[in-house]
Design a protein around this motif. Structure first.
Motif, mmCIF file in Angstrom:
data_model
loop_
_atom_site.group_PDB
_atom_site.id
_atom_site.type_symbol
_atom_site.label_atom_id
_atom_site.label_comp_id
_atom_site.label_asym_id
_atom_site.label_seq_id
_atom_site.Cartn_x
_atom_site.Cartn_y
_atom_site.Cartn_z
ATOM 1 N N LYS A 140 0.841 -1.188 0.000
ATOM 2 C CA LYS A 140 0.000 0.000 0.000
ATOM 3 C C LYS A 140 0.875 1.236 0.000
ATOM 4 C CE LYS A 140 -4.041 1.778 2.569
ATOM 5 N NZ LYS A 140 -4.867 1.574 3.793
ATOM 6 N N GLY A 156 0.527 5.746 -0.012
ATOM 7 C CA GLY A 156 -0.349 6.889 0.188
ATOM 8 C C GLY A 156 0.442 7.991 0.852
ATOM 9 N N THR A 163 -4.992 14.211 2.479
ATOM 10 C CA THR A 163 -4.560 12.831 2.664
ATOM 11 C C THR A 163 -5.143 11.978 1.551
ATOM 12 O OG1 THR A 163 -4.408 10.995 4.238
ATOM 13 C CG2 THR A 163 -6.490 12.216 4.205
ATOM 14 N N VAL A 164 -4.338 11.068 1.045
ATOM 15 C CA VAL A 164 -4.753 10.155 -0.012
ATOM 16 C C VAL A 164 -4.438 8.734 0.439
ATOM 17 C CG1 VAL A 164 -4.435 9.450 -2.412
ATOM 18 C CG2 VAL A 164 -4.325 11.881 -1.807
ATOM 19 N N ASN A 165 -5.477 7.895 0.406
ATOM 20 C CA ASN A 165 -5.310 6.491 0.790
ATOM 21 C C ASN A 165 -4.617 6.367 2.149
ATOM 22 O OD1 ASN A 165 -5.730 3.771 0.251
ATOM 23 N ND2 ASN A 165 -3.702 3.500 -0.659
ATOM 24 N N ASP A 172 -3.407 5.405 5.915
ATOM 25 C CA ASP A 172 -3.273 4.146 6.642
ATOM 26 C C ASP A 172 -2.951 4.461 8.094
ATOM 27 O OD1 ASP A 172 -2.527 1.103 6.818
ATOM 28 O OD2 ASP A 172 -0.857 2.205 7.722
ATOM 29 N N PRO A 217 -12.410 1.493 4.082
ATOM 30 C CA PRO A 217 -11.267 2.370 3.777
ATOM 31 C C PRO A 217 -11.674 3.815 3.521
ATOM 32 C CG PRO A 217 -11.192 0.339 2.476
ATOM 33 C CD PRO A 217 -12.549 0.392 3.116
ATOM 34 N N GLN A 225 -10.783 6.899 1.308
ATOM 35 C CA GLN A 225 -10.105 7.089 0.031
ATOM 36 C C GLN A 225 -9.256 8.357 0.018
ATOM 37 O OE1 GLN A 225 -13.681 6.938 -2.401
ATOM 38 N NE2 GLN A 225 -13.201 4.847 -3.059
ATOM 39 N N ALA A 226 -9.826 9.440 0.547
ATOM 40 C CA ALA A 226 -9.103 10.717 0.539
ATOM 41 C C ALA A 226 -9.796 11.674 1.498
ATOM 42 C CB ALA A 226 -9.058 11.312 -0.869
ATOM 43 N N THR A 229 -15.206 8.026 1.871
ATOM 44 C CA THR A 229 -14.954 6.610 2.117
ATOM 45 C C THR A 229 -15.428 5.769 0.946
ATOM 46 O OG1 THR A 229 -17.074 6.318 3.251
ATOM 47 C CG2 THR A 229 -15.173 6.926 4.606
ATOM 48 N N ALA A 230 -14.935 4.546 0.900
ATOM 49 C CA ALA A 230 -15.287 3.618 -0.175
ATOM 50 C C ALA A 230 -16.630 2.955 0.114
ATOM 51 C CB ALA A 230 -14.191 2.570 -0.323
ATOM 52 N N SER A 261 -20.762 4.448 -0.819
ATOM 53 C CA SER A 261 -19.688 5.407 -0.599
ATOM 54 C C SER A 261 -20.279 6.600 0.134
ATOM 55 C CB SER A 261 -19.102 5.832 -1.941
ATOM 56 O OG SER A 261 -18.091 6.790 -1.758
#
Length: 725
Positions: A262, A264, A280-282, A284, A339, A341-342, A363-364, A373
């Motif tokens: 992963k 990000g 923020t992108v992806n 964790d 998750p 997403q951004a 969110t996804a 989503s």
């Protein structure tokens, strides 16, 4: 009646607000620019320090605020085009070993010889920054809010060093101007310095502060006077990428071992000198510390604090609206099992009067559960009024989009939207004696059931000898906050407390006194459903140990079925009434010992004319400064009539915190929860190889206790690096 009470509190809050100047306005430290290099080595022998002004003659705050401190401190500050520098020398009038818990960053304040700096760049006495160190060089940094609170989850780039000998310890640091926020052209900042010296049990402050307030109280700061405005920070642009690899397996789902990679990261961009944009992108959060398990005997949902870094900077703008149990926004609702997403956040000070917070997270979706989503948007705006008080506005929106499938059951489970709008007034008097709040919230939802209101208000007085508070709150049955934390609806609560403190002139006890607390719950027709009344007697010793006893009276009329053991046996019926009394105690040992301990207990009645005994122990031993060992034990014995009968369960936690240096940490947590039949192991190795840049190795494993079998496990290796201009 509820609105009359609410109006009365608002009126009182405005009436008692004062316009006096800051209490310690006369305490000034002049800071001059240096043209020679400053080497951060903890020695303080650079030529730049020879011309710097001194802040000295610290005042004692604890055990009693009765004059100058015995353990004296001298502070010097200077700056250049890039950094703010500080040199602190702590002299030892009492000869003894230094006391530190470990080398871990953001240490526990009360368990370490330490120094803290409190910066209020806007001189608004409510927000700022804190930096510091313990006597062995472990760093501390956080953002300040609410006039004295500190959020230690904030990390920034800065450097420091500590040296020690028998007569003194010396702390030297450099904070880049880009690491903090401040207004351009301002030549006076609020500032204060605090020292805790455990060998003498003395806490001291540069400016005089009444003992009932923390040394972090920004209402009592002095003034840092610049010889010229500090250099404009310019555009600050940072990229914080991460890359990770993980191996995990979900044994409950009979899953295979999986490997995953992963990438990000985050971006930080200064829109102004005091307003920041975060992207923020992806994201964790695998390295985040796991929640502490607890024995749950509560009728309502428990609260667990946010630990994810992205949500924490200026987090008070979003998280402090309302009360602890009436929160229109709770960031842990975002990305719960799904998750992110951004996301984007704009937060900070617009000027010395206005603060702004805007957050948007995406969110996804999940095709298996039908979860769409979702977009989470939050707007928070604060306006300072009078001396230190403020008016705040908040809007929260949760929007469901791109449903994987749509039908009535899915739409009812995941509504199209849920919105909250509210405003609040926060009272903070200039001398910190008076504080209070009054707020009103309205929720909006597609279904009429979700359209409701809530409001609350309180006022509190806190002097050296007296403390009292009165509070009321009302949560409508139709009020909903899907992105908030409101564990109970459809009630009116009236509560109050009154406490008094006595100060013996000599002896081992520095203070003692009683406190009475009363809380009554009513339904919206104003019929009583619950009450809790308890009296506490507290003893505080000169060694910093403390002892407390309490007596309580509980009454509960159940409004929903409830299993009093939380073991899934059988539930008590709605409408059943229960009353009991209990006696309890708590004792915490002095922090100076290598072996520390705390004991707590509660014996008395319980639901259905039953009995409950609860015993808790916290044990710690440190091989300072490298190893800190802790064990937490909680035992509950519940004796009820059939079908529950007698039940007992243990909760055991064990921690081994190893700090090889102040940049290399190895934390290990073991938790055994008999109530939830769960055993958990979490190990986290962190190497801060560069300021604000880390390498993490994390291992987690969960087991069922009976029958003993694995649930899930995982290993994660994560690398982050802070790049800035």
């Amino acid at each position: 009646m509820k609105f009359k009470i609410y109006s009365l509190y608002v009126f009182l809050a405005f009436t008692i607000t004062t316009y006096a100047q800051k209490k310690n306005q006369a305490y000034k430290l002049h800071i001059k620019k240096t043209t020679v290099p400053v080497k951060i080595d903890g020695k303080g022998d650079d030529p730049a320090w020879q011309e710097a002004d001194e802040a000295k003659d610290f005042f004692r705050v604890l055990p009693m605020d009765d004059g100058l401190a015995n353990e004296q401190t001298v502070i010097k500050m200077t700056y250049d085009e890039k950094n703010l520098y500080l040199l602190a020398t702590f002299y030892n009038a009492t000869k003894a070993n230094y006391f530190v818990e470990s080398l871990r960053r953001d240490f526990s304040f009360g368990k370490n010889d330490n120094f803290l700096l409190f910066l209020d760049p806007f001189n608004n006495q409510t927000t700022g920054f804190s930096f510091g160190s313990n006597a062995y060089g472990a760093q501390w940094d956080g953002t300040m809010f609410n006039g004295s609170s500190i959020d230690l989850n904030w990390d920034s780039k800065w450097i420091s060093e500590v040296t020690r000998d028998d007569d003194k310890w010396v702390f030297e640091m450099a904070v880049p101007f880009k690491s903090i926020r401040y207004g351009e052209g301002v030549t006076e900042w609020g500032i204060n310095f605090s020292r805790l010296d455990l060998k003498s049990s003395e806490k001291s402050s540069w400016t005089p502060i009444p003992r009932q307030f923390p040394t972090a109280a920004l209402a009592y700061t002095g003034t840092l006077v610049w010889d010229a405005p500090p250099p404009p920070p310019g555009t600050n642009f940072s990229i914080i990428p991460y890359v990770l690899g993980e191996v995990n397996r979900d044994l409950e789902a009979d899953g295979d071992t999986k490997t995953n990679g992963k990438i990000g990261g985050d971006v930080k961009f200064s829109l102004t000198s005091s307003l920041n944009l975060d992207l923020t992108v992806n994201p964790d959060f695998s390295q985040v510390e796991v929640d502490r398990q607890i024995t749950n005997l509560d009728r309502f949902e428990l609260f667990f604090p946010e630990r994810r870094q992205f949500f924490l900077e200026n987090g008070d703008l979003f998280a402090n609206f309302g009360y602890e149990n009436i929160r229109p926004f709770f960031s842990r609702r975002i990305g719960l099992g799904i998750p992110i997403q951004a996301g984007a956040r704009v937060s900070g000070n617009l000027n010395d009067k206005w603060r702004l917070g805007i957050m948007d997270m995406q969110t996804a979706s999940d095709s298996e559960s039908g979860l769409p989503s979702q977009n989470f948007g939050v707007l928070s705006l604060q306006r300072k009024v009078f001396g230190r008080s403020s008016i705040g506005f908040m809007f929260v929106n949760k929007q469901s989009i791109n449903y994987p499938q749509e039908n009535d059951s899915i739409n009812n489970l995941y509504p199209k939207y849920n919105r909250n709008f509210g405003m609040e007034y926060n009272l903070a008097s200039s001398n910190n004696l008076w504080s209070g709040k009054a707020f009103f919230l309205k929720s909006f939802a597609p279904d009429e059931i979700g359209n409701g209101v809530t409001q609350g208000a309180h006022i509190e007085y806190n002097s050296r000898k007296w403390n009292w508070r009165v509070q009321e709150e009302w949560v409508g049955e139709k009020y909903t906050a899907e992105v908030g934390y409101v564990p109970r609806r459809g009630y009116v609560n009236l509560s109050s407390k009154l406490g008094h403190v006595f100060f013996p002139k000599s002896g081992p006890i520095v203070s003692h006194g009683p406190e009475l607390n009363i809380s009554y719950f009513f339904n919206e027709a104003f019929r009583q459903t619950d009450h809790l009344a308890y009296v506490v007697y507290q003893f505080d010793f000169r060694t910093r140990s403390n002892l407390m006893f309490f007596l309580s009276d509980d009454y509960v009329e159940l409004l929903s079925p409830f299993d009093p053991t939380r073991l899934g046996l059988e539930s008590l019926a709605v409408g059943t009434k229960h009353q009991w009394n209990a006696f309890g105690w708590e004792y915490e040992s002095k922090p100076q010992s290598l072996f520390t301990y705390a004991f707590a207990g509660r014996v008395g009645g319980y639901y259905q004319n039953g009995n409950r005994t609860s015993l808790t122990a916290d044990l710690g031993y440190r091989f300072q400064p490298y190893v800190s060992l802790n064990a937490n034990l909680n035992y509950n014995h519940i004796d009820l009539p059939a079908p529950w009968n007698k039940n007992e369960f243990w909760l055991i936690g064990a921690e081994a915190d190893i700090t090889f240096t102040n940049k290399l940490f190895f934390a290990n947590l073991f938790q055994y929860n008999e109530q939830t039949r769960n055993l958990n192991v979490n190990s986290r190795l962190q190497w801060r190889y560069s300021p604000a840049s880390d390498l993490f190795l994390v291992y987690t494993n969960n087991y069922f206790i009976e029958p003993f079998e694995g649930r899930n496990w995982g290993v994660t290796l994560k690398f982050t690096y802070w790049l800035n201009n």
